[in-house]
Design an enzyme around this catalytic site. Structure first.
Site, PDB file in Angstrom:
ATOM      1  N   GLU A 129     -28.897   6.636  -4.562  1.00 55.21           N
ATOM      2  CA  GLU A 129     -28.451   7.251  -3.307  1.00 55.21           C
ATOM      3  C   GLU A 129     -27.018   7.678  -3.556  1.00 55.21           C
ATOM      4  O   GLU A 129     -26.082   6.916  -3.351  1.00 55.21           O
ATOM      5  CB  GLU A 129     -28.560   6.257  -2.146  1.00 55.21           C
ATOM      6  CG  GLU A 129     -28.480   6.930  -0.786  1.00 55.21           C
ATOM      7  CD  GLU A 129     -27.060   7.241  -0.361  1.00 55.21           C
ATOM      8  OE1 GLU A 129     -26.482   8.246  -0.844  1.00 55.21           O
ATOM      9  OE2 GLU A 129     -26.517   6.469   0.442  1.00 55.21           O
ATOM     10  N   GLU A 138     -17.437  13.015  -2.992  1.00 57.66           N
ATOM     11  CA  GLU A 138     -17.367  11.788  -3.807  1.00 57.66           C
ATOM     12  C   GLU A 138     -17.870  11.986  -5.232  1.00 57.66           C
ATOM     13  O   GLU A 138     -17.669  11.136  -6.085  1.00 57.66           O
ATOM     14  CB  GLU A 138     -18.085  10.611  -3.153  1.00 57.66           C
ATOM     15  CG  GLU A 138     -17.438  10.174  -1.841  1.00 57.66           C
ATOM     16  CD  GLU A 138     -18.104   8.980  -1.222  1.00 57.66           C
ATOM     17  OE1 GLU A 138     -19.262   8.677  -1.596  1.00 57.66           O
ATOM     18  OE2 GLU A 138     -17.484   8.325  -0.375  1.00 57.66           O
TER      19      GLU A 138
END
Length: 363
Positions: A129, A138
């Site tokens: 994930e 990110e």
């Protein structure tokens, strides 16, 4: 508009990465994700749907294991061995989590970055994930691709491409996939799409800007320009409703995690002609919303963070415009859009938006 910073030096990027992993050592972050029912349900259903072929009796790697939920689920679904790779301090608790769930003989915890760990055998299935706000914030996707190139089982006779160089697809829209060689490994989820739509944000603007005009009977409207400037500096993370669309959503780009390269993960953009948004109603365009959808091929299970789907912790990202645009049937709100890794900090994503003559960059 924000100017992109100079490229980060190795020591600076190491500091950024260390801060990133420290943040993911905080359980508050993981509780938020674990309480996200659509997220958890999609991963559970997606893994169950492909378990007979791609998990049971297979070697599985969970990249960025966190609290180990996906690794534990893979073990419960019959995996022969599960490598749980986690760089934060939570890795120290994962062996106990495996014991508490009766799968200590299956789960092997690797404490470190996936780019730096080693395993003694090819991996049949990678699950992760990795998605951030507007998909790429990110920059965890690069780590998943590194794991794919380094560990994922390849067809007999195939050569590995340690930096993704063996793949010829940077970030083009891909088909629905095929079963291919039985010896190939798989990545779950396999497909991930960035979606976009022009939206009306009247209530948001009322709450964020009109508020200053009357605070306990005081006129603080002099702060409105600064509030607007700060709102333009980064995408606003909000929960939208489908009624706020001014045009039908369009797919910016679909990534196939079996073929996308590391370079393709650093810049995702719409096709050269941009995105066409014929207006479906009258209104005022305050900005463009971004979200993502991920599909657990070869099943039809998908995780959607669209305004029309059950809300998730990702919500939607809105790039606000410095000037509002009128919308009406027969008009277009076409734009060019790109998401690029910030060279000053690869954990950040720069969203570049061009509408007419206006160009914006937000981090």
């Amino acid at each position: 508009a924000l100017l992109q910073g100079a490229e980060a030096q190795p020591q600076q990027q190491q500091q950024h990465d260390e801060g990133y992993f420290r943040a993911y050592g905080a359980l508050d972050v993981h509780r938020l994700m674990l309480q996200d029912a659509p997220r958890m349900d999609a991963y559970r259903r997606g893994m169950e749907a492909v378990a007979a072929r791609h998990i049971a009796g297979k070697v599985v790697m969970d990249v960025g294991s966190g609290t180990g939920v996906l690794a534990l689920l893979a073990a419960k679904l019959g995996a022969r061995t599960v490598y749980a790779v986690e760089a934060s301090g939570l890795a120290e608790l994962l062996p106990q989590a495996a014991r508490d769930n009766g799968v200590a003989d299956v789960v092997r915890v690797l404490h470190g970055k996936v780019e730096e760990v080693e395993v003694p055998e090819p991996v049949d299935t990678i699950v992760s994930e990795w998605m951030g706000f507007h998909l790429l914030h990110e920059a965890m996707l690069e780590s998943v691709l590194a794991a794919r190139d380094k560990f994922l089982r390849k067809p007999a006779g195939a050569r590995g491409g340690g930096d993704g160089s063996s793949n010829n697809n940077d970030n083009g829209n891909d088909g629905d996939g095929d079963d291919g060689d039985e010896g190939c490994g798989v990545v779950l989820p396999r497909f991930a799409s960035v979606m976009a739509a022009p939206v009306e944000m009247a209530q948001f603007c009322e709450e964020q800007f009109a508020f200053w005009q009357d605070v306990q009977g005081l006129d603080l409207s002099c702060f409105v320009p600064l509030a607007a400037q700060q709102a333009l500096e980064k995408p606003q993370i909000v929960t939208l409703r489908p009624e706020q669309y001014l045009a039908e959503p369009q797919e910016v780009r679909r990534l196939d995690l079996h073929t996308t390269t590391a370079r393709g993960a650093r810049r995702v953009e719409a096709a050269a002609g941009g995105l066409r948004f014929p207006c479906t109603r009258r209104g005022v365009c305050h900005g463009y919303a971004l979200w993502f959808e991920a599909r657990f091929w070869p099943s039809d299970v998908a995780l959607s963070t669209a305004p029309s789907a059950p809300p998730t912790h990702w919500q939607q990202s809105v790039v606000l415009l410095p000037e509002m645009l009128a919308a009406a049937p027969g008009h277009h709100l076409d734009c060019k859009l790109a998401l690029t890794m910030d060279p000053a900090n690869r954990r950040h994503c720069v969203v570049s938006l061009a509408v007419g003559d206006a160009e914006l960059e937000e981090t």
